[in-house]
Design an enzyme around this catalytic site. Structure first.
Site, PDB file in Angstrom:
ATOM      1  CE  LYS A 245     -57.156 -19.872   6.814  1.00 45.68           C
ATOM      2  NZ  LYS A 245     -57.119 -19.429   8.190  1.00 45.68           N
ATOM      3  NE  ARG A 279     -51.275 -22.563  10.256  1.00 42.07           N
ATOM      4  CZ  ARG A 279     -52.013 -23.204   9.363  1.00 42.07           C
ATOM      5  NH1 ARG A 279     -52.659 -22.550   8.421  1.00 42.07           N
ATOM      6  NH2 ARG A 279     -52.101 -24.527   9.406  1.00 42.07           N
TER       7      ARG A 279
HETATM    8  C1  7PJ Z   1     -55.039 -21.310  10.640  1.00 39.84           C
HETATM    9  C2  7PJ Z   1     -54.423 -22.184  11.544  1.00 39.84           C
HETATM   10  C3  7PJ Z   1     -54.953 -19.900  10.863  1.00 39.84           C
HETATM   11  C4  7PJ Z   1     -53.633 -20.426  12.806  1.00 39.84           C
HETATM   12  C5  7PJ Z   1     -55.413 -23.327  10.004  1.00 39.84           C
HETATM   13  C6  7PJ Z   1     -56.014 -23.510   6.664  1.00 39.84           C
HETATM   14  C7  7PJ Z   1     -56.865 -24.067   7.726  1.00 39.84           C
HETATM   15  N1  7PJ Z   1     -53.728 -21.749  12.617  1.00 39.84           N
HETATM   16  N2  7PJ Z   1     -54.681 -23.446  11.132  1.00 39.84           N
HETATM   17  N3  7PJ Z   1     -54.240 -19.518  11.966  1.00 39.84           N
HETATM   18  N4  7PJ Z   1     -55.637 -22.050   9.674  1.00 39.84           N
HETATM   19  N5  7PJ Z   1     -52.950 -19.947  13.845  1.00 39.84           N
HETATM   20  O1  7PJ Z   1     -54.782 -23.521   6.715  1.00 39.84           O
HETATM   21  O2  7PJ Z   1     -56.652 -23.065   5.666  1.00 39.84           O
HETATM   22  O3  7PJ Z   1     -55.489 -19.048  10.139  1.00 39.84           O
HETATM   23  S1  7PJ Z   1     -55.973 -24.728   9.140  1.00 39.84           S
END
Ligand code: 7PJ
Length: 300
Positions: A245, A279
């Site tokens: 990120k 994640r």
């Molecule tokens: C997240 C997500 C996160 C959860 C994305 C990326 C953007 N779901 N989906 N938490 N980020 N739960 O992967 O950079 O931080 S999409």
């Protein structure tokens, strides 16, 4: 709300005495169990045109399925399938397009993988279809606030990850502001948990995620990580995503491809402050990092 409630007035650690054993029973993800007795890794599988860009749906799907298998072999406990980019400024895709991207992949993975498959979506129609195709968890960056999303989630009967986001992916990084990011987001979750309960989703079915990077300045992300243990008193498993990120790039001046080390450290800090699921795109490295945390804190 009984699960994890013991932790409310105690210092939070990953020690078994606080969060271990019975405090975190496995989540039933559509028949497959997600064991949370130790911190787990959720592998990211993006099915957007730029993520598997070798032309044609068949090859993209094959590549996505192969990637999901390698994440499981690397130790992912769950695979998160998304068909809409949530990057800052990203445009929305239609329901039909999102379904075309994710449904065939979810259908195959749900049948073949030994671990649950989650759907990363905000759209009620996609939630219903994905549940029908065998998805085991719904991961919603809008925390079921889209019209119809709560009702769709109730119908699926699946566990839900509620993510905090200020604004929408298109607008979220334009001028994010909080009175107090930690307390504002804590209040947000307390309200969403009540809204879910009123709609018929038991708190035992919920996971919460403060949404790093979703409408947050670098200083907000840092405050949230510093105070992540504050969210544990809600009694629900906490999920975090730092992977690649931009706030990591802001802090380290590294390009997207050079953010592995900073993402790993953020993940380890989060787990030490009580997070139960990370994640990430970088499953193997994250599993290794968590293994060390686990051995140091929970053995001997
Ligand atoms: C997240 C997500 C996160 C959860 C994305 C990326 C953007 N779901 N989906 N938490 N980020 N739960 O992967 O950079 O931080 S999409």
């Amino acid at each position: 709300m009984s699960r994890g409630a013991k932790s409310a007035d105690r210092p939070v650690s990953i020690d078994r005495g606080v969060h271990g054993g019975a405090a975190w029973p496995p989540l039933n993800c559509g028949g497959k169990l997600l064991d949370l007795s130790t911190p787990r890794v959720m592998g990211v599988l993006n099915i957007t045109p730029d993520s598997f860009s070798d032309g044609g749906d068949f090859f993209s799907r094959k590549a996505a399925i192969a990637r999901a298998w390698s994440m499981v072999e690397e130790g992912a406990a769950i695979v998160d399938v998304g068909g809409e980019s949530s990057r800052p400024g990203a445009a929305e895709v239609t329901v039909a397009e999102e379904l075309r991207r994710v449904l065939p992949v979810i259908e195959t993975l749900a049948r073949e993988l030994p671990v649950p498959v989650s759907l990363d979506s905000t759209k009620p129609e996609v939630m219903r279809a994905a549940a029908g195709a065998g998805a085991g968890l719904i991961n919603d960056i809008m925390a079921l606030q889209r019209p119809g999303a709560l009702a769709a989630a109730v119908e699926t009967g699946l566990p839900i990850c509620l993510v905090h986001m200020q604004g929408t992916p298109r607008t979220m990084q334009m001028n994010p502001r909080y009175d107090d990011a930690v307390e504002d987001i804590h209040r947000f979750f307390a309200a969403r948990i009540l809204a879910c309960e009123a709609a018929g989703i038991a708190p035992e079915q919920l996971i919460i995620d403060p949404g790093f990077g979703f409408g947050k300045r670098t200083q907000d992300n840092l405050r949230l990580l510093r105070a992540l243990d504050r969210f544990c008193d809600l009694g629900l498993p906490v999920l975090v995503g730092f992977s690649r990120k931009s706030f990591l790039g802001d802090l380290t001046k590294r390009a997207v491809s050079e953010r592995l080390a900073s993402g790993l450290v953020a993940g380890v800090i989060a787990v030490l402050k009580g997070a139960r699921i990370i994640r990430t795109h970088d499953v193997a490295a994250t599993v290794d990092a968590l293994q060390i945390v686990e051995q140091v804190h929970c053995q001997g």
